[in-house]
Design an enzyme around this catalytic site. Structure first.
Site, PDB file in Angstrom:
ATOM      1  N   LYS A  52      66.410 -89.338  43.158  1.00 29.28           N
ATOM      2  CA  LYS A  52      65.419 -90.640  43.126  1.00 29.28           C
ATOM      3  C   LYS A  52      65.118 -91.162  42.119  1.00 29.28           C
ATOM      4  O   LYS A  52      65.220 -92.625  41.784  1.00 29.28           O
ATOM      5  CB  LYS A  52      64.053 -89.771  43.737  1.00 29.28           C
ATOM      6  CG  LYS A  52      64.152 -89.484  45.270  1.00 29.28           C
ATOM      7  CD  LYS A  52      63.126 -88.398  45.881  1.00 29.28           C
ATOM      8  CE  LYS A  52      63.590 -88.188  47.090  1.00 29.28           C
ATOM      9  NZ  LYS A  52      62.480 -87.339  48.098  1.00 29.28           N
ATOM     10  N   GLN A  96      57.439 -83.955  45.871  1.00 27.93           N
ATOM     11  CA  GLN A  96      58.744 -83.407  46.493  1.00 27.93           C
ATOM     12  C   GLN A  96      58.261 -82.404  47.275  1.00 27.93           C
ATOM     13  O   GLN A  96      57.692 -81.458  46.780  1.00 27.93           O
ATOM     14  CB  GLN A  96      59.723 -83.313  45.647  1.00 27.93           C
ATOM     15  CG  GLN A  96      60.895 -82.711  46.242  1.00 27.93           C
ATOM     16  CD  GLN A  96      61.883 -83.961  46.832  1.00 27.93           C
ATOM     17  OE1 GLN A  96      61.560 -85.094  46.568  1.00 27.93           O
ATOM     18  NE2 GLN A  96      62.628 -83.583  47.927  1.00 27.93           N
ATOM     19  N   ASP A 119      55.900 -92.266  50.448  1.00 21.92           N
ATOM     20  CA  ASP A 119      56.684 -91.538  51.380  1.00 21.92           C
ATOM     21  C   ASP A 119      56.311 -91.781  52.892  1.00 21.92           C
ATOM     22  O   ASP A 119      56.920 -91.434  53.787  1.00 21.92           O
ATOM     23  CB  ASP A 119      56.344 -89.911  51.020  1.00 21.92           C
ATOM     24  CG  ASP A 119      57.378 -89.255  50.629  1.00 21.92           C
ATOM     25  OD1 ASP A 119      58.873 -89.754  50.504  1.00 21.92           O
ATOM     26  OD2 ASP A 119      57.295 -88.195  49.525  1.00 21.92           O
TER      27      ASP A 119
END
Ligand code: GUN
Length: 277
Positions: A52, A96, A119
């Site tokens: 990422k 995460q 997200d």
């Protein structure tokens, strides 16, 4: 033999589009910034987070990295998120997953400002998707929609079967296909006679988490097959939830593993970051 849907090529196109938009924003004096939080040192998460950060660098997005110890408390993590919520220089916040067991994931996700939920995991984002409002879309299913559209695969009016009902993939995937006017069925581990349901699908999306489970018996001749799974087999070779060699003989389009859905998740995260900014 099926046409291969190339996620590497399509994700590269999307990242290039993002890069252009980021450069335009920079000309206007605006910077795009993603804060990435990793709690603990799970090796798979370290790889994902590293990828990422690399994608951010490629697109010109500034990434702020918070790698914090595995014994961080839930309250300490939420205090960090609240600090980032208040920081106007940060456009997106990504925590995460999975988090260590002593931390309540739901409470953490809900502490992220919905305006920075790149997200697309929050109740706000999922609720917006459900009622067809603008909002952040979960990256993996949003990437699958892009794969289909950019491969000129018609969605409207098609029978779509999704295998799997996770909050991150299965459920938002079904909602996005519905939004695109497909007729959608969600199946899961309690579905009776799964092959008889999946064989109805013009578009079969597999997010079941079992290596090579979906064989040609589950697939209608000429179907489009999208494989979300990623595993290492007994020979340490990457494979998906779909038995590729068997199914590719029968379907019209298929995503490979690796190089299908996988690269799209990060490309859509980059897309979400710039759209949010
Ligand atoms: N863990 C596995 N996939 C994801 C993802 O898309 N986002 C986050 N935050 N964590 C993940």
């Amino acid at each position: 033999m099926a046409n291969i849907i190339d996620g590497k090529v399509i994700s590269a196109q999307i990242k290039d589009e993002v890069k252009e938009k980021v450069a335009k924003l920079k000309e206007e004096g605006r910077e795009v910034c993603l804060a990435v939080i990793q709690v603990g040192d799970d090796p798979a998460s370290t790889v994902y987070v590293g990828n990422k950060k690399k994608a951010c660098e490629y697109c010109g997005i500034r990434s702020e990295s918070y790698e914090i110890p595995g014994d961080t408390t839930e309250d300490e993590l939420i205090a960090l998120i609240e600090k980032l919520n208040a920081d106007t220089a940060v456009n997106g916040i990504l925590v995460q997953l999975p988090l260590p067991k002593h931390i309540n994931e739901d409470r953490v996700i809900m502490s992220i400002d919905p305006a920075k939920d790149v997200d697309g995991f929050s109740v706000n984002s999922v609720g917006s998707l459900c009622i067809g409002r603008k909002g952040y879309r979960s990256c993996t299913p949003a990437g699958i929609i892009e794969l289909l559209k950019r491969s000129n695969i018609e969605i409207a009016g098609k029978e779509c079967v999704v295998i799997g009902r996770s909050n991150i993939v299965g459920k938002p995937m079904a909602l996005m296909m519905l939004q695109e006017n497909a007729t959608v069925t969600i199946t899961h581990s309690k579905t009776v006679d799964l092959p008889s349901v999946t064989r109805r699908a013009d578009i079969l999306i597999v997010a079941i988490g079992k290596p090579r489970m979906i064989t040609s018996e589950y697939v209608k001749e000429g179907a489009v097959v999208i494989d979300v799974g990623i595993h290492r087999d007994e020979n340490n070779k990457l494979c998906g939830d779909v038995d590729y060699a068997d199914v590719a003989e029968k379907c019209s389009y298929i995503t490979p593993v690796p190089g299908g859905v996988g690269p799209m998740t990060i490309a859509m995260l980059m897309h979400n970051c710039v759209e949010g900014a």
